[in-house]
Design a protein around this motif. Structure first.
Motif, mmCIF file in Angstrom:
data_model
loop_
_atom_site.group_PDB
_atom_site.id
_atom_site.type_symbol
_atom_site.label_atom_id
_atom_site.label_comp_id
_atom_site.label_asym_id
_atom_site.label_seq_id
_atom_site.Cartn_x
_atom_site.Cartn_y
_atom_site.Cartn_z
ATOM 1 N N ALA A 49 -7.142 -4.946 1.542
ATOM 2 C CA ALA A 49 -6.602 -5.782 0.635
ATOM 3 C C ALA A 49 -6.594 -5.311 -0.797
ATOM 4 O O ALA A 49 -5.782 -5.685 -1.626
ATOM 5 C CB ALA A 49 -6.672 -7.167 0.759
ATOM 6 N N SER A 50 -8.093 -4.898 -0.948
ATOM 7 C CA SER A 50 -8.172 -4.393 -2.427
ATOM 8 C C SER A 50 -7.371 -3.459 -2.980
ATOM 9 O O SER A 50 -7.503 -3.229 -4.373
ATOM 10 C CB SER A 50 -9.655 -4.114 -2.543
ATOM 11 N N ALA A 51 -6.582 -2.807 -2.226
ATOM 12 C CA ALA A 51 -5.629 -1.729 -2.627
ATOM 13 C C ALA A 51 -4.416 -2.210 -3.281
ATOM 14 O O ALA A 51 -3.802 -1.652 -4.041
ATOM 15 C CB ALA A 51 -5.082 -0.784 -1.336
ATOM 16 N N TYR A 52 -4.062 -3.603 -3.075
ATOM 17 C CA TYR A 52 -2.777 -4.213 -3.671
ATOM 18 C C TYR A 52 -3.167 -5.584 -4.009
ATOM 19 O O TYR A 52 -2.226 -6.180 -5.104
ATOM 20 C CB TYR A 52 -1.832 -4.187 -2.629
ATOM 21 N N TYR A 53 -4.293 -6.239 -3.892
ATOM 22 C CA TYR A 53 -4.262 -7.571 -4.211
ATOM 23 C C TYR A 53 -5.124 -7.371 -5.611
ATOM 24 O O TYR A 53 -6.209 -7.299 -5.492
ATOM 25 C CB TYR A 53 -4.983 -8.631 -3.335
ATOM 26 N N LEU A 54 -4.816 -8.161 -6.659
ATOM 27 C CA LEU A 54 -5.268 -8.194 -7.949
ATOM 28 C C LEU A 54 -6.146 -9.459 -8.293
ATOM 29 O O LEU A 54 -7.022 -9.414 -8.982
ATOM 30 C CB LEU A 54 -4.327 -7.710 -9.365
ATOM 31 N N GLY A 55 -5.492 -10.420 -8.015
ATOM 32 C CA GLY A 55 -6.003 -12.034 -8.068
ATOM 33 C C GLY A 55 -5.128 -12.940 -7.922
ATOM 34 O O GLY A 55 -3.869 -12.757 -7.733
ATOM 35 N N GLY A 56 -5.736 -14.202 -8.090
ATOM 36 C CA GLY A 56 -4.957 -15.268 -7.900
ATOM 37 C C GLY A 56 -5.470 -16.498 -8.362
ATOM 38 O O GLY A 56 -6.722 -16.426 -8.723
ATOM 39 N N LYS A 67 0.833 -1.363 -0.037
ATOM 40 C CA LYS A 67 0.215 0.106 0.071
ATOM 41 C C LYS A 67 0.687 1.135 0.208
ATOM 42 O O LYS A 67 0.671 2.213 -0.984
ATOM 43 C CB LYS A 67 -0.845 -0.006 1.227
ATOM 44 N N ALA A 68 1.793 1.290 0.735
ATOM 45 C CA ALA A 68 2.806 2.394 0.740
ATOM 46 C C ALA A 68 3.486 2.670 -0.360
ATOM 47 O O ALA A 68 3.763 3.982 -0.674
ATOM 48 C CB ALA A 68 3.766 2.244 2.166
ATOM 49 N N ARG A 69 3.653 1.803 -0.930
ATOM 50 C CA ARG A 69 4.510 1.697 -2.368
ATOM 51 C C ARG A 69 3.768 1.789 -3.645
ATOM 52 O O ARG A 69 4.302 2.057 -4.615
ATOM 53 C CB ARG A 69 5.517 0.595 -2.527
ATOM 54 N N GLY A 70 2.195 1.784 -3.395
ATOM 55 C CA GLY A 70 1.355 1.869 -4.527
ATOM 56 C C GLY A 70 1.467 0.615 -5.536
ATOM 57 O O GLY A 70 1.237 0.816 -6.808
ATOM 58 N N GLU A 71 1.949 -0.313 -4.914
ATOM 59 C CA GLU A 71 2.122 -1.770 -5.790
ATOM 60 C C GLU A 71 1.097 -2.658 -5.577
ATOM 61 O O GLU A 71 0.550 -2.788 -4.925
ATOM 62 C CB GLU A 71 3.548 -2.120 -5.355
ATOM 63 N N LYS A 72 1.147 -3.625 -6.605
ATOM 64 C CA LYS A 72 0.008 -4.867 -6.729
ATOM 65 C C LYS A 72 0.634 -6.019 -6.723
ATOM 66 O O LYS A 72 1.872 -6.132 -7.375
ATOM 67 C CB LYS A 72 -0.810 -4.369 -7.971
ATOM 68 N N ILE A 73 -0.232 -6.977 -6.400
ATOM 69 C CA ILE A 73 0.363 -8.312 -6.487
ATOM 70 C C ILE A 73 -0.781 -9.273 -6.958
ATOM 71 O O ILE A 73 -1.904 -9.034 -6.776
ATOM 72 C CB ILE A 73 0.763 -8.693 -4.847
ATOM 73 N N ALA A 74 -0.137 -10.251 -7.805
ATOM 74 C CA ALA A 74 -1.186 -11.442 -8.215
ATOM 75 C C ALA A 74 -0.496 -12.752 -7.933
ATOM 76 O O ALA A 74 0.753 -12.848 -7.756
ATOM 77 C CB ALA A 74 -1.235 -11.400 -9.722
ATOM 78 N N VAL A 75 -1.052 -13.638 -7.428
ATOM 79 C CA VAL A 75 -0.760 -15.083 -6.854
ATOM 80 C C VAL A 75 -1.023 -16.319 -7.899
ATOM 81 O O VAL A 75 -2.241 -16.264 -8.217
ATOM 82 C CB VAL A 75 -1.417 -15.341 -5.591
ATOM 83 N N ALA A 76 -0.130 -17.186 -7.915
ATOM 84 C CA ALA A 76 -0.474 -18.536 -8.513
ATOM 85 C C ALA A 76 0.140 -19.518 -7.360
ATOM 86 O O ALA A 76 1.592 -19.286 -7.467
ATOM 87 C CB ALA A 76 0.289 -18.763 -9.847
ATOM 88 N N GLU A 77 -0.621 -20.175 -6.942
ATOM 89 C CA GLU A 77 -0.334 -21.276 -6.149
ATOM 90 C C GLU A 77 -0.827 -22.743 -6.140
ATOM 91 O O GLU A 77 -1.739 -22.628 -7.031
ATOM 92 C CB GLU A 77 -0.363 -20.835 -4.668
ATOM 93 N N SER A 78 -0.202 -23.537 -5.692
ATOM 94 C CA SER A 78 -0.343 -25.060 -6.066
ATOM 95 C C SER A 78 -0.791 -25.866 -4.711
ATOM 96 O O SER A 78 -1.902 -25.660 -4.135
ATOM 97 C CB SER A 78 0.824 -25.767 -6.913
ATOM 98 N N SER A 79 0.271 -26.351 -4.268
ATOM 99 C CA SER A 79 0.107 -27.256 -3.040
ATOM 100 C C SER A 79 -0.067 -26.548 -1.600
ATOM 101 O O SER A 79 -0.735 -27.039 -0.591
ATOM 102 C CB SER A 79 1.201 -28.120 -2.890
ATOM 103 N N SER A 80 -0.164 -25.119 -1.623
ATOM 104 C CA SER A 80 -0.662 -24.269 -0.508
ATOM 105 C C SER A 80 -1.991 -23.873 -0.658
ATOM 106 O O SER A 80 -2.490 -23.410 0.491
ATOM 107 C CB SER A 80 0.171 -22.877 -0.438
ATOM 108 N N GLY A 81 -2.682 -24.486 -1.783
ATOM 109 C CA GLY A 81 -4.091 -24.532 -1.737
ATOM 110 C C GLY A 81 -4.864 -23.343 -1.763
ATOM 111 O O GLY A 81 -6.088 -23.250 -1.229
#
Length: 160
Positions: free
Chosen positions: A43-50, A16-30
């Motif tokens: 979280a909507s300020a930084y989480y785009l999807g996964g 949030k402080a950096r104005g950055e966004k993230i997206a996730v691809a995970e497998s066995s962490s489910g």
């Protein structure tokens, strides 16, 4: 989940402080990586999807990684984890991609990796990949450990 939520809160504040966004691809962490990141208010300020990319069919449907990009790369490997993280950056237009791919247990995978083996990666302003071997067959504990390792890798990159 407490450890995961603590890591996610620190990551969320930094993103949030950096104005950055993230997206996730995970497998066995489910989905635990996404669940932790989404447990943080705002979280909507930084989480785009996964996506939980648990099978080859899921990889085709959820990542659209071209077959030729996978030549010579197998799941549950560092190159595959990095490919997944990079894919999330590209597909979502994210600053950061984070991924996890492994064998939660109680048995290993078809590639010969033991239960408790995973590879985690981040892609973005910094790229890093790490292999984790818990030595445990405890599926739920491994899932939490895998998610924690991925989140900690991102936390350290954001703090650098």
């Amino acid at each position: 989940m407490d450890e995961l939520e603590t890591l996610a809160a620190e990551i969320g504040a930094a993103l949030k402080a950096r104005g950055e966004k993230i997206a996730v691809a995970e497998s066995s962490s489910g989905g635990l990586i996404s669940a932790a990141l989404l447990s943080v208010p705002g979280a909507s300020a930084y989480y785009l999807g996964g996506a939980v990319v648990y099978t080859p069919k899921a990889r085709v449907l959820l990542t659209d990684i071209p077959r030729e990009a996978l030549e010579g790369i197998r799941s549950a490997s560092e190159p595959y984890a990095l490919l997944l993280a990079r894919n999330q950056v590209e597909r979502y237009g994210a600053t950061w991609g984070i991924s996890e791919t492994g064998a939660a247990g109680p048995t290993g995978n078809g590639y010969g990796d033991a239960a408790g083996h995973t590879c985690v990666a981040i892609s973005g302003p910094v790229e890093a990949v790490l292999t984790i071997e818990t030595g445990s067959e405890d599926r739920a504990a491994n899932m939490r450990a895998f998610a924690a390792a991925a989140l900690d890798l991102l936390r350290r990159a954001l703090a650098a």
